[in-house]
Design a protein around this motif. Structure first.
Motif, short mmCIF file in Angstrom:
data_model
loop_
_atom_site.label_atom_id
_atom_site.label_comp_id
_atom_site.label_asym_id
_atom_site.label_seq_id
_atom_site.Cartn_x
_atom_site.Cartn_y
_atom_site.Cartn_z
N ALA A 20 10.40 -26.33 -30.12
CA ALA A 20 10.48 -25.19 -31.01
C ALA A 20 11.33 -25.64 -32.44
CB ALA A 20 11.41 -23.88 -30.62
N THR A 21 11.82 -26.67 -32.57
CA THR A 21 12.64 -26.95 -33.46
C THR A 21 12.08 -28.38 -34.32
OG1 THR A 21 14.15 -28.38 -31.95
CG2 THR A 21 14.61 -26.24 -32.80
N ILE A 49 9.72 -23.55 -35.87
CA ILE A 49 11.00 -22.68 -36.10
C ILE A 49 10.58 -21.34 -36.60
CG2 ILE A 49 13.05 -22.44 -37.63
CD1 ILE A 49 13.19 -25.33 -37.81
N ARG A 102 9.28 -19.45 -33.45
CA ARG A 102 10.53 -19.16 -32.56
C ARG A 102 11.33 -17.92 -32.95
NH1 ARG A 102 12.56 -17.65 -29.13
NH2 ARG A 102 13.98 -18.48 -27.47
N ALA A 103 11.49 -18.05 -34.28
CA ALA A 103 12.33 -16.86 -34.95
C ALA A 103 11.48 -15.57 -34.78
CB ALA A 103 12.51 -17.08 -36.18
N ALA A 135 11.79 -14.47 -30.96
CA ALA A 135 13.13 -13.87 -30.62
C ALA A 135 13.18 -12.35 -30.96
CB ALA A 135 14.25 -14.38 -31.55
N ILE A 162 20.36 -19.06 -35.87
CA ILE A 162 18.95 -18.94 -34.98
C ILE A 162 18.55 -20.28 -34.55
CG2 ILE A 162 16.56 -18.49 -35.58
CD1 ILE A 162 17.35 -16.43 -37.47
N GLY A 163 18.91 -21.39 -35.34
CA GLY A 163 18.45 -22.74 -34.81
C GLY A 163 19.07 -23.04 -33.64
N LEU A 196 20.20 -20.89 -31.27
CA LEU A 196 19.86 -19.98 -29.90
C LEU A 196 18.62 -20.43 -29.74
CD1 LEU A 196 21.54 -16.78 -31.20
CD2 LEU A 196 22.33 -18.26 -29.47
N ALA A 197 17.75 -20.90 -30.68
CA ALA A 197 16.30 -20.85 -30.45
C ALA A 197 15.94 -22.05 -29.89
CB ALA A 197 15.60 -20.72 -31.48
N SER A 198 16.58 -23.33 -29.78
CA SER A 198 16.21 -24.70 -29.48
C SER A 198 17.02 -24.85 -28.21
CB SER A 198 17.08 -25.59 -30.64
OG SER A 198 18.41 -25.61 -30.67
#
Lengths: 389, 166
Positions: free
Chosen positions: A267-268, A274, A277-278, A281, B57-58, B60-62
């Protein structure tokens, strides 16, 4: 009996549940001797796959001993040792007759739901979403097998559980991924993802004669296993995948690309992931298709993209114009396990390959919930978990 | 709760804090500028808000929020520098804000260090001996050439312009 049960996002427990029983004349009950956690179980664990319900039993890589058979379950008897393919097949419908077992027209008991969502139904699957039947899975002490007279692979006593267990899914899945590429002796095959299916795809591509196999991942132990299988490795965290692939193919790109990652791409690692992933969410997208985009970009024009990696729903920002103009061929789908199983069993018996090389962890059912987390987070060098109930 | 889980819990908390603070900075930069003695810096505050939201966001998402938490530490340094410019003004709560940001910075640094050491502690096993085949890959290449690709899995000849085999 004890079983690993889904209770919600990242909530799997080892529960006591009622024993399965014969429900249909072609059913069988097997006593599970070995089962495994699959990468696609993680999509359920993380709740990225729609259609799961509290109380569902997990697992679709299972083998064991036949305990009981229904009155119409011909060709199978108590005491037979069998591997159970993850796709449930009737063996009689038009698709089964063509060998397209993963889209069996009759084994999905929630056909109406699947017809609405997919347009037409696909096969029933063990331990998966209710879109594919919601059948109880095999991470349990016992498993009910519908259409058991067709949904099994008999295995000889001369081979161990660990040698044959992966005929249920990851070995034929990696094999089909390579077969979909119709590999030629001059081909470079690039494989994204060095998890269990990626490892099987690497070895399948080698056995089928690919000149060069390139494996892409960021987990050092997985890359070391990929290299052991004959792949040139790319760590996408320390080098550019696109630049390295072009370098290794004299600027032309690989002829064949295989996506063994699916909907949960790292995801990163990249901006587009990214972004995905956003969107995930806030429920504007279900899948993270970074690998698909990268394959379309880097693949040689007129090349083939083979997609065994699981996708669940909607993807965004797919450069389809690029794919169209490059004349790429897409091959994808769940695995037609029984189409390949006899041939692959023979190759295991002949010693051409021993799929047990991929196992890194052996546990009991009680340790299952914790091991889901370990496997998901790639901790403790975890690549493949086998459970002995 | 295990120490690793606790550290991840703190990281997630910092992620939500980042998003909350970012939303306030983005939506009310004027009020903040007035309160902190930073009039004329409204655009900068709104920019910091966007940075906070992206970082949150970074985190929480990773699966591994370590780099994002270190990103927060860098952002804290920017915040401290900016707040310091408001210290000399007669009106404004820059001093109180500085103390608060310093406290959060300490938490960020502790969390980032704990996450980094957790990363470093992970032993890496080598599976260089896990070939899965009886001979070297070079020797096994093409061992399954007796396999005939089914007709419906073959790539049409017209789509194989690059191979001599086509």
């Amino acid at each position: 009996m004890r079983a690993l049960v889904w209770h919600g996002k990242q909530d799997i427990r080892c529960d006591n549940v009622p024993d399965p029983r014969i429900e249909q004349p072609r059913d069988a009950i097997i006593k599970v001797t070995s089962c495994a956690i699959c990468g696609s179980d993680l999509h359920l664990y993380d709740n990225f796959m729609p259609g799961m319900k509290n109380g569902d039993i997990m697992g679709h890589e299972t083998m064991g001993i036949v305990e009981e058979v229904g009155p119409d379950c011909r060709g199978l008897k108590k005491g037979d040792r069998v591997v159970i393919p993850f796709t449930i097949i009737c063996g009689d419908c038009d698709q089964c007759k063509r060998g397209n077992f993963s889209v069996c027209e009759r084994s999905n008991r929630n056909k109406d739901m699947a017809d609405k969502v997919f347009g037409h139904t696909t096969a029933g699957l063990f331990g998966y979403t209710h879109l594919t039947g919601g059948y109880p899975g095999g991470q349990a002490e016992y498993l009910r097998v519908p259409f058991a007279d067709k949904t099994h692979i008999k295995v000889p006593q001369s081979l161990t559980d660990e040698q044959v267990l992966f005929l249920s899914d990851i070995f034929p899945t990696g094999w089909q991924a390579a077969v979909q590429c119709d590999i030629q002796p001059e081909d470079t095959v690039a494989i994204w993802g060095c998890g269990p299916v990626g490892q099987m795809a690497i070895r399948s591509a080698i056995l089928l004669g690919a000149r060069q196999v390139i494996a892409i991942d960021c987990v050092p132990e997985r890359l070391s296993m990929a290299a052991a299988g004959g792949a040139t490795t790319i760590n996408f965290e320390t080098e550019s995948t696109v630049e390295r692939l072009n370098e290794l193919t004299k600027g032309k790109g690989p002829e064949k690309c295989i996506d063994c990652v699916g909907l949960e791409a790292h995801a990163t690692a990249t901006l587009d992931s990214i972004y995905d992933r956003a969107k995930q969410a806030v429920m504007l997208e279900t899948d993270r298709p970074h690998v698909l985009r990268e394959m379309m970009y880097v693949c040689r024009p007129a090349g083939v993209l083979s997609i065994p990696g699981v996708y669940g729903g909607l993807v965004d920002k797919i450069p389809f114009g690029m794919a169209m103009n490059k004349g790429l061929t897409f091959r994808m789908g769940q695995t037609h396990v029984n189409r390949w199983s006899d041939d692959l069993l023979r190759r295991i018996e002949q010693g051409q390959i021993d799929p047990s090389f991929v196992i890194t962890h052996r546990i009991g059912l009680e340790q299952g919930p914790e091991m889901y987390k370990t496997f998901r987070d790639k901790l403790d060098s975890c690549i493949k978990v086998v459970i002995r109930p | 709760m295990r120490r690793a889980d606790r550290t991840l819990g703190v990281a997630r908390g910092l992620g939500w804090f980042s998003i909350g603070l970012g939303v306030v900075e983005l939506l009310a930069p004027r009020a903040l500028a007035r309160g902190l003695g930073l009039r004329g810096q409204e655009g900068l505050i709104a920019g910091y808000g966007a940075r906070e939201i992206a970082t949150g966001i970074g985190i929480l998402a990773s699966r591994d929020p370590t780099p994002w938490i270190w990103g927060r530490v860098a952002g804290d340094a920017l915040d401290l520098g900016t707040l310091a410019t408001g210290l000399g003004r007669r009106r404004g709560g820059a001093g109180v804000a500085l103390a608060a940001v310093a406290g959060v910075t300490l938490l960020d640094v502790l969390c980032a260090r704990a996450l980094s050491s957790r990363r470093e502690r992970q032993p890496v096993r080598s599976f260089a001996d896990r070939r899965g085949m009886p001979k070297t890959p070079g020797q096994m290449r093409g061992a399954a050439s007796d396999f005939e690709v089914p007709k419906d899995f073959r790539i049409p000849e017209a789509l194989r312009p690059w191979t001599s085999a086509a």
